[in-house]
Write a protein that holds these residues in place. Structure first.
Motif, short mmCIF file in Angstrom:
data_model
loop_
_atom_site.label_atom_id
_atom_site.label_comp_id
_atom_site.label_asym_id
_atom_site.label_seq_id
_atom_site.Cartn_x
_atom_site.Cartn_y
_atom_site.Cartn_z
N GLN A 1 0.82 -1.22 0.00
CA GLN A 1 0.00 0.00 0.00
C GLN A 1 0.85 1.27 0.00
OE1 GLN A 1 -3.36 0.91 0.18
NE2 GLN A 1 -4.41 -1.04 0.33
N PRO A 2 1.73 1.47 1.00
CA PRO A 2 2.53 2.71 0.98
C PRO A 2 3.57 2.75 -0.13
CG PRO A 2 3.15 1.32 2.83
CD PRO A 2 1.94 0.70 2.23
N GLN B 1 12.99 10.72 4.34
CA GLN B 1 11.70 10.30 3.79
C GLN B 1 11.46 8.83 4.19
OE1 GLN B 1 11.17 11.21 -0.38
NE2 GLN B 1 12.19 13.17 -0.20
N PRO B 2 11.15 8.58 5.47
CA PRO B 2 11.06 7.20 5.96
C PRO B 2 9.83 6.47 5.45
CG PRO B 2 10.35 8.71 7.66
CD PRO B 2 10.86 9.56 6.53
N PHE B 3 9.95 5.16 5.38
CA PHE B 3 8.81 4.32 5.02
C PHE B 3 7.76 4.36 6.13
CE2 PHE B 3 6.96 -0.07 5.13
CZ PHE B 3 6.16 0.08 4.02
N ILE B 4 8.19 4.29 7.39
CA ILE B 4 7.33 4.45 8.56
C ILE B 4 7.86 5.64 9.36
CG2 ILE B 4 6.46 3.43 10.69
CD1 ILE B 4 5.39 2.06 8.21
N ASP B 5 7.03 6.64 9.55
CA ASP B 5 7.47 7.85 10.25
C ASP B 5 7.41 7.60 11.76
OD1 ASP B 5 8.00 10.37 11.22
OD2 ASP B 5 6.81 11.40 9.70
N VAL B 6 8.50 7.07 12.32
CA VAL B 6 8.53 6.72 13.73
C VAL B 6 8.53 7.96 14.62
CG1 VAL B 6 9.63 4.49 13.34
CG2 VAL B 6 11.05 6.53 13.66
N LYS B 7 9.01 9.09 14.11
CA LYS B 7 8.98 10.33 14.89
C LYS B 7 7.55 10.78 15.14
CE LYS B 7 13.47 12.17 13.42
NZ LYS B 7 14.16 13.29 12.72
#
Length: 462
Positions: free
Chosen positions: A59-60, A244-250
């Motif tokens: 999906q992402p 540009q992360p795949f999962i924005d952990v921040k």
């Protein structure tokens, strides 16, 4: 809304229903596939889990590729991938080939939603909520009727037929897309970067966690849990440094309430899909119901979810998400306790009633959690939150396949169904506690404008 816009919405809606439809149609066909390829239930569970792993990552990834290479181009590519997989899967010479074709199908169908949503947001500037609500109806209905449709198809044929159902949908979607979707602008590859290492790490973490969960019925693979823990820490640090992360952990770290909603949604889907995939196999192998009977009984899970949906929406709109979420959790607890009465002599009408409780609870949880999510975040973070919300759905479905493998992997029996129900009851109690903790926030900030923002965001996510 113009005729051209309506036809564009139809093209996207038909494409996006392919993922939920193929997600749920396989449930009633599992017993036939297991017999044809001589599989244990643990082996069979990979047919479910690999589809969700591919969808969770796809999906992402496909959404970003549609931004880079053009949304119409990626939408058409998705339709082609689903076509190829649906054409080849029925003739799979082995179980490994069937798994491979299902993964291709998952990636293809996963590309249709983000690409289609991008097209609609660009092309329809007015009445977007109306347009997006149409997509929600298509997706919800297709997921709900999947098991029933599959049951009737298997009654008159074999499991191969569930793949051929895709072709009329694909053809109409393709013709409408070819005619009414606007051409793609020049590529923007220079402005966007794909976090390839992040995608690889995330996929590996999902796979390692799945291997640990699948080891639980026999010999617990603690090494998989240790590897997953170390990998999670490394993944967090890697993504935190990525521009540009795949999962924005921040974003997750700064929004603990949102993390709670994601965990809640994972549990909702773990229970819902464990029931959706577990019950058909139980009814066919233990109760010896034919596929048509199973399809009719599973209609309880589908129909009541659709019927209750508008009532749940009114309740949430009037009082917020907290009370409906609590009521939904109570329904799940009641349903899992009633499952203890489902045995070798249980009437099909009673089973239908138990499944209807699960179906009704799904409406309260899906709408309630979406509403709660958008009350905790501002408009600027809607895209981030929405993407992770969808990922949490697929993680829940992956967990459901592990639950099924844990209890049905050794043998399919009534006591295994009851044991699974106790685990689902425990998860439902956790859901109830999370529902109670959900803050009751004022929804009408700045009058009608705040109400419209929340409602529009909720419909967009659906």
């Amino acid at each position: 809304m113009t005729r051209r816009q309506l036809l564009l919405i139809s093209a996207v809606a038909l494409g996006t229903l392919l993922n939920p439809l193929n997600t749920t149609m396989i449930s009633v066909a599992l017993s036939r596939i297991q017999a044809d390829f001589d599989l244990t239930f643990s082996e069979l569970s990979w047919l479910i889990s690999t589809y969700y792993i591919a969808s969770a990552v796809g999906q992402p990834v496909m959404g970003k590729l549609s931004d880079m290479y053009g949304r119409k181009r990626i939408f058409m590519l998705g339709l082609f991938m689903v076509t190829a997989a649906s054409l080849l899967a029925p003739f799979s010479p082995s179980y490994g080939w069937l798994l491979g074709f299902r993964i291709i199908q998952a990636w293809g169908s996963a590309s249709l939603h983000p690409a289609g949503m991008g097209l609609i947001r660009n092309e329809i500037t007015g009445n977007q909520a109306r347009a997006l609500s149409v997509l929600s109806i298509f997706a919800t209905t297709s997921a709900a009727i999947g098991p029933t449709l599959s049951g009737y198809l298997l009654y008159y044929g074999d499991w191969n037929l569930i793949f051929f159902v895709n072709f009329p949908v694909i053809v109409v979607s393709f013709l409408l897309a070819l005619r009414y979707m606007p051409g793609d602008p020049p590529n923007k590859r220079e402005a966007l970067r794909l976090d390839g290492w992040g995608i690889a790490l995330f996929s590996s973490l999902i796979l390692v966690l799945l291997l640990f969960l699948l080891s639980l019925p026999e010999r617990i693979g603690w090494h998989w849990l240790v590897l997953w823990t170390i990998g999670s820490v490394f993944f967090y640090r890697f993504e935190a440094r990525h521009q540009q992360p795949f999962i924005d952990v921040k974003f997750l770290r700064s929004h603990p309430a949102v993390c709670q909603i994601y965990i809640h949604f994972i549990l909702v889907n773990a229970i819902y899909y464990a029931i959706m995939f577990g019950f058909p196999s139980y009814l066919q192998q233990v109760r010896h119901f034919d596929s048509q009977q199973v399809g009719t009984i599973m209609l309880g899970l589908a129909a009541f979810g659709i019927l209750v949906n508008p009532l749940a929406a009114r309740w949430i709109d009037r009082s917020g998400s907290r009370s409906p979420l609590i009521f939904g959790a109570i329904l799940v607890i009641a349903a899992t306790l009633f499952m203890q009465t489902v045995g070798d002599e249980a009437d099909s009408g009673w089973i239908f009633f138990v499944l209807s409780l699960f179906g009704m609870s799904g409406s309260f949880h899906n709408l309630g959690l979406q509403t709660a999510l958008y009350l905790y975040i501002d408009r600027a973070n809607t895209g981030i939150a929405s993407g992770l919300f969808m990922t949490s759905r697929f993680i829940g479905t992956i967990l459901s396949s592990s639950i099924l493998a844990a209890f049905f992997g050794i043998r399919m029996a009534t006591d295994s169904l009851h044991a699974m129900a106790w685990v689902c009851s425990a998860l439902a109690v956790i859901m109830l506690l999370l529902s109670v903790k959900t803050e009751k926030r004022e929804r009408h900030q700045d009058g009608h404008s705040r109400h419209s923002e929340v409602k529009g965001a909720m419909e967009k996510q659906s």
